[in-house]
Design a protein around this motif. Structure first.
Motif, short mmCIF file in Angstrom:
data_model
loop_
_atom_site.label_atom_id
_atom_site.label_comp_id
_atom_site.label_asym_id
_atom_site.label_seq_id
_atom_site.Cartn_x
_atom_site.Cartn_y
_atom_site.Cartn_z
N TYR A 24 -0.59 1.89 15.77
CA TYR A 24 -1.93 1.20 15.82
C TYR A 24 -2.77 2.16 15.02
N SER A 25 -2.32 2.93 14.00
CA SER A 25 -3.34 3.94 13.51
C SER A 25 -3.26 3.69 12.22
N SER A 26 -3.90 2.58 11.50
CA SER A 26 -3.53 2.21 10.03
C SER A 26 -4.14 3.12 9.34
N TRP A 27 -5.20 3.97 9.70
CA TRP A 27 -6.04 4.78 8.82
C TRP A 27 -4.92 5.97 8.36
N GLU A 28 -3.79 6.28 9.16
CA GLU A 28 -2.76 7.29 8.98
C GLU A 28 -1.93 6.80 7.92
N ARG A 29 -1.84 5.53 7.42
CA ARG A 29 -0.86 5.14 6.63
C ARG A 29 -1.63 4.53 5.52
N GLY A 30 -2.49 5.07 4.73
CA GLY A 30 -3.51 4.39 3.65
C GLY A 30 -2.53 3.77 2.47
N LEU A 31 -1.44 4.41 1.98
CA LEU A 31 -0.87 4.01 0.79
C LEU A 31 -0.01 2.85 1.37
N ASN A 32 0.56 2.97 2.43
CA ASN A 32 1.53 1.77 2.99
C ASN A 32 0.53 0.41 2.95
N GLU A 33 -0.71 0.79 4.00
CA GLU A 33 -1.52 -0.41 3.99
C GLU A 33 -2.20 -1.05 2.72
N TYR A 34 -2.15 -0.16 1.71
CA TYR A 34 -2.79 -0.63 0.44
C TYR A 34 -1.79 -1.32 -0.26
N THR A 35 -0.46 -0.87 -0.18
CA THR A 35 0.53 -1.54 -0.75
C THR A 35 0.96 -3.09 0.04
N ASN A 36 0.58 -3.13 1.34
CA ASN A 36 0.68 -4.33 1.98
C ASN A 36 -0.60 -5.15 1.39
N LYS A 37 -1.40 -4.75 1.38
CA LYS A 37 -2.45 -5.79 0.78
C LYS A 37 -2.05 -6.36 -0.74
N LEU A 38 -1.71 -5.66 -1.48
CA LEU A 38 -1.29 -5.94 -2.74
C LEU A 38 -0.10 -7.16 -2.68
N ILE A 39 0.94 -6.86 -1.86
CA ILE A 39 1.64 -7.70 -1.57
C ILE A 39 1.51 -9.16 -0.97
N ARG A 40 0.43 -8.93 -0.33
CA ARG A 40 -0.10 -10.07 0.54
C ARG A 40 -1.03 -10.99 -0.69
N GLN A 41 -1.29 -10.46 -1.80
CA GLN A 41 -1.70 -11.33 -2.88
C GLN A 41 -0.97 -12.30 -3.37
#
Length: 93
Positions: A24-41
């Protein structure tokens, strides 16, 4: 998960360190979270992945990897990856 079950062996063979993010520490996985955001488009949340075939996934993958990124001085990941491969091949040759 089981995908990290042998991380100590892999780290030893690669002579690399492993770091794990806290739950539950998404700020520790910045690139992963950003990539998920791109996929969710392309694949909205709650939409089953089963609706997408391999060709659909490859199209999405290509679009994401061909997209210029500010962090990469507006180059795209695909071109940087292949440029790095070319450099490494030149070093080995």
């Amino acid at each position: 998960g089981t995908e990290f079950a042998r991380h100590k062996l892999i780290a030893k063979k690669l002579e690399a360190d492993f770091f794990f993010a806290h739950p539950y520490s998404s700020w520790e996985r910045g690139l992963n979270e950003y990539t998920n955001k791109l996929i969710r488009q392309y694949i909205p949340k709650k939409q089953p992945f089963e609706q997408f075939n391999e060709q659909d996934i490859r199209k999405i993958q290509h679009k994401i990897n061909a997209r210029p990124r500010k962090k990469l001085d507006y180059q795209n990941p695909k071109s940087i990856f292949y440029a790095t491969l070319d450099q490494n091949v030149a070093l080995v040759s």
